[in-house]
Enzyme design. Structure first.
Site, PDB file in Angstrom:
ATOM      1  N   TYR A   8       0.823  -1.218   0.000  1.00  0.00           N
ATOM      2  CA  TYR A   8       0.000   0.000   0.000  1.00  0.00           C
ATOM      3  C   TYR A   8       0.855   1.266   0.000  1.00  0.00           C
ATOM      4  O   TYR A   8       0.566   2.211   0.737  1.00  0.00           O
ATOM      5  CB  TYR A   8      -0.935   0.006   1.224  1.00  0.00           C
ATOM      6  CG  TYR A   8      -2.130  -0.891   1.027  1.00  0.00           C
ATOM      7  CD1 TYR A   8      -3.187  -0.485   0.214  1.00  0.00           C
ATOM      8  CD2 TYR A   8      -2.209  -2.140   1.623  1.00  0.00           C
ATOM      9  CE1 TYR A   8      -4.273  -1.301   0.008  1.00  0.00           C
ATOM     10  CE2 TYR A   8      -3.298  -2.970   1.418  1.00  0.00           C
ATOM     11  CZ  TYR A   8      -4.326  -2.543   0.616  1.00  0.00           C
ATOM     12  OH  TYR A   8      -5.422  -3.356   0.391  1.00  0.00           O
ATOM     13  N   TYR A 138     -14.331  -4.409   2.937  1.00  0.00           N
ATOM     14  CA  TYR A 138     -12.961  -4.889   2.748  1.00  0.00           C
ATOM     15  C   TYR A 138     -12.720  -6.038   3.715  1.00  0.00           C
ATOM     16  O   TYR A 138     -13.023  -5.925   4.907  1.00  0.00           O
ATOM     17  CB  TYR A 138     -11.959  -3.759   3.026  1.00  0.00           C
ATOM     18  CG  TYR A 138     -10.514  -4.210   2.966  1.00  0.00           C
ATOM     19  CD1 TYR A 138      -9.873  -4.366   1.732  1.00  0.00           C
ATOM     20  CD2 TYR A 138      -9.802  -4.501   4.118  1.00  0.00           C
ATOM     21  CE1 TYR A 138      -8.558  -4.802   1.666  1.00  0.00           C
ATOM     22  CE2 TYR A 138      -8.483  -4.936   4.063  1.00  0.00           C
ATOM     23  CZ  TYR A 138      -7.869  -5.075   2.833  1.00  0.00           C
ATOM     24  OH  TYR A 138      -6.557  -5.507   2.773  1.00  0.00           O
ATOM     25  N   ASP A 235     -17.165  -9.932  10.230  1.00  0.00           N
ATOM     26  CA  ASP A 235     -15.710  -9.746  10.173  1.00  0.00           C
ATOM     27  C   ASP A 235     -15.310  -8.680  11.206  1.00  0.00           C
ATOM     28  O   ASP A 235     -15.380  -7.482  10.943  1.00  0.00           O
ATOM     29  CB  ASP A 235     -15.304  -9.329   8.751  1.00  0.00           C
ATOM     30  CG  ASP A 235     -13.818  -9.054   8.630  1.00  0.00           C
ATOM     31  OD1 ASP A 235     -13.117  -9.013   9.668  1.00  0.00           O
ATOM     32  OD2 ASP A 235     -13.346  -8.854   7.496  1.00  0.00           O
ATOM     33  N   LYS A 264      -5.854  -8.965  14.160  1.00  0.00           N
ATOM     34  CA  LYS A 264      -5.302  -7.690  14.628  1.00  0.00           C
ATOM     35  C   LYS A 264      -5.158  -7.618  16.150  1.00  0.00           C
ATOM     36  O   LYS A 264      -4.183  -8.117  16.702  1.00  0.00           O
ATOM     37  CB  LYS A 264      -6.138  -6.527  14.103  1.00  0.00           C
ATOM     38  CG  LYS A 264      -6.056  -6.389  12.559  1.00  0.00           C
ATOM     39  CD  LYS A 264      -6.667  -5.106  12.090  1.00  0.00           C
ATOM     40  CE  LYS A 264      -6.766  -4.992  10.587  1.00  0.00           C
ATOM     41  NZ  LYS A 264      -5.596  -4.436   9.933  1.00  0.00           N
TER      42      LYS A 264
HETATM   43  C1  LIG Z   1     -12.301  -5.808   8.267  1.00  0.00           C
HETATM   44  C2  LIG Z   1     -11.006  -6.410   7.821  1.00  0.00           C
HETATM   45  N1  LIG Z   1     -10.970  -7.687   7.452  1.00  0.00           N
HETATM   46  C3  LIG Z   1      -9.830  -8.279   7.048  1.00  0.00           C
HETATM   47  C4  LIG Z   1      -8.661  -7.566   6.993  1.00  0.00           C
HETATM   48  C5  LIG Z   1      -7.407  -8.236   6.523  1.00  0.00           C
HETATM   49  O1  LIG Z   1      -6.536  -8.426   7.588  1.00  0.00           O
HETATM   50  P1  LIG Z   1      -4.981  -8.686   7.302  1.00  0.00           P
HETATM   51  O2  LIG Z   1      -4.413  -7.414   6.792  1.00  0.00           O
HETATM   52  O3  LIG Z   1      -4.430  -9.070   8.643  1.00  0.00           O
HETATM   53  O4  LIG Z   1      -4.916  -9.793   6.307  1.00  0.00           O
HETATM   54  C6  LIG Z   1      -8.649  -6.223   7.368  1.00  0.00           C
HETATM   55  C7  LIG Z   1      -7.417  -5.441   7.312  1.00  0.00           C
HETATM   56  O5  LIG Z   1      -7.386  -4.242   7.453  1.00  0.00           O
HETATM   57  C8  LIG Z   1      -9.851  -5.625   7.788  1.00  0.00           C
HETATM   58  O6  LIG Z   1      -9.914  -4.331   8.138  1.00  0.00           O
END
Ligand SMILES: Cc1ncc(COP(=O)(O)O)c(C=O)c1O
Length: 418
Positions: A8, A138, A235, A264
């Site tokens: 990014y 996302y 999610d 996270k």
């Molecule tokens: C809502 C959501 N799901 C999945 C992901 C993907 O996580 P990772 O970057 O650890 O693969 C992110 C990453 O920002 C996210 O915000």
């Protein structure tokens, strides 16, 4: 020249150079190799909710590293992963769950999507295989996650190899539809016969620019999914573990999702670990004990990694012992009270808030000013990462009110004056 391929990060930014070389973290701060101290305003990509170098998490990692560094969970197990799976199950609205571990958010999402599809296959309804996400949602950068993601600017080069069945529109409340749910209902009912699952970010679409929608939308969605025999995947990778003011964002809606993805802040951002927590109603179908093999042939080398699990258990103990989530209530109110007046600035289109997320969105004509604003904030000691013209605070939950106020003042100073 570094050999690092920065994620990014446009080449123009690399060319401009001058990236901070971060060498140390402590509490809400990151330090670079020049001795500069920065507030980690975005919790290192939304993960480091408990700040950096927390002695209890560091100790848990060190201790586990001295006992068992790695052992797989395929056909084997170990005490740390067992304890974590049990703890996570009991954090859900109902504890009858099993947990699939993975290493990052995208891989937890992949597991969730495949479990949803295989569940219907396992129970003899293979036609239910479509997956739907929300417009601007996302869920990570793997190809499966892109299939349910709609931050189109990120995905354009792969558009030819990604299949999108449909998408739920971002909720637009109206007087007769106060949660903006009815257009989603139309899509769900139209696709119900072949729909395996819906996946969405609860209450706030992070990468789309912290776009927020009402908890009651999520409540209506959960009911509609149930009525139409569609699984609901929530999610919580960005919103989980207190970011929105509840332990999980879906707690605001009082729902009981079929699958929940976390990552996270699960380990406080100290180790790469993620998970998908699924209801036993689904899990029980993955059996090979009848006439058919329902085994889940999916896994990651580091699924249930002992050091990651030890870090997660330590983080979860801290969230509980230090009352981290409850302690954000006053901070969140302060953030709102102090940031809302920025709406009076002519450059500001709107502000919005949810728990420990505070957003200032500038009018689109300020797009070319964003690198300058970001740099000015960095010079003032704050590491922001604007999304387009959206500048947001998503600081470690442990930030003090005083430090929060200083960060908001720095942001106010950095905004264009006209
Ligand atoms: C809502 C959501 N799901 C999945 C992901 C993907 O996580 P990772 O970057 O650890 O693969 C992110 C990453 O920002 C996210 O915000």
């Amino acid at each position: 020249m570094s050999h690092l391929f920065h994620p990014y990060t446009p080449f123009s930014a690399i060319q401009a150079g001058n990236f901070p070389h971060i060498v140390r973290g402590e509490g809400i701060y990151l330090f670079d190799d020049q001795g500069n101290r920065y507030v980690d305003v975005v919790s290192s990509w939304w993960a480091c909710s408990l700040g950096h170098n927390h002695p209890k998490i560091v100790q848990a990692i060190q201790q586990q590293a001295g006992i068992l560094q790695h052992s797989i969970t395929g056909g084997m197990t170990h005490p740390t992963v067992i304890e974590l799976a049990e703890t996570l199950s009991h954090l859900m609205p109902t504890p009858d769950r099993h947990v699939v571990f993975a290493s990052d958010g995208a891989s937890a999402v992949e597991a969730a999507l495949k479990i949803a599809v295989q569940y219907w296959y396992n129970i003899g309804r293979p036609e239910k295989k479509a997956l739907i996400g929300m417009d601007q949602g996302y869920h990570g950068d793997s190809l499966g996650a892109l299939g349910v993601g709609f931050v189109d600017h990120f995905h354009e080069p792969y558009s030819e190899i990604i299949t999108h069945t449909a998408k739920l529109p971002f909720p637009q409340p109206t007087p007769t539809d106060p949660n903006g749910f009815e257009p989603s209902r139309t899509i769900i009912t139209a696709h119900a016969n072949h729909l395996a699952a819906i996946i969405l970010e609860p209450l706030c679409l992070g990468s789309a620019g912290m776009k927020m929608y009402p908890a009651d939308y999520l409540k209506q969605l959960a009911e509609c999914c149930k009525e139409n025999e569609v699984l609901l995947i929530v999610d919580e990778i960005a919103m989980g573990f207190g970011r929105t003011g509840e332990r999980f964002a879906h707690n605001h809606a009082g729902i009981d999702p079929d699958l929940v993805c976390i990552g996270k802040a699960l380990t406080g951002g100290y180790m790469p670990l993620s998970a998908c927590i699924i209801k036993d109603r689904l899990y029980d179908t993955f059996s090979n004990l009848g006439c058919r093999d329902g085994t889940f042939y999916h896994g990651n080398t580091y699924a249930g990694h002992p050091i990651g699990c030890a870090a997660a258990l330590a983080a979860l103990r801290i969230y509980e012992a230090e009352n981290t989530v409850a302690n954000t209530t006053e901070k969140a109110a302060t953030m709102r009270d102090q940031m809302k007046p920025l709406e009076q600035r002519s450059c500001v289109k709107e502000t919005r808030f949810l728990g420990m997320i505070g957003v200032v969105e500038l009018h689109s004509q300020y797009a070319d000013k964003m690198p300058h604003i970001k740099y000015a904030l960095r010079q003032a000691g704050y590491l922001f990462r604007p999304l387009g013209t959206i500048i947001y605070l998503m600081p470690p939950l442990i930030i003090s009110i005083d430090d929060l106020t200083k960060a908001i003042n720095a942001l106010a100073d950095a905004l264009p004056s006209e």
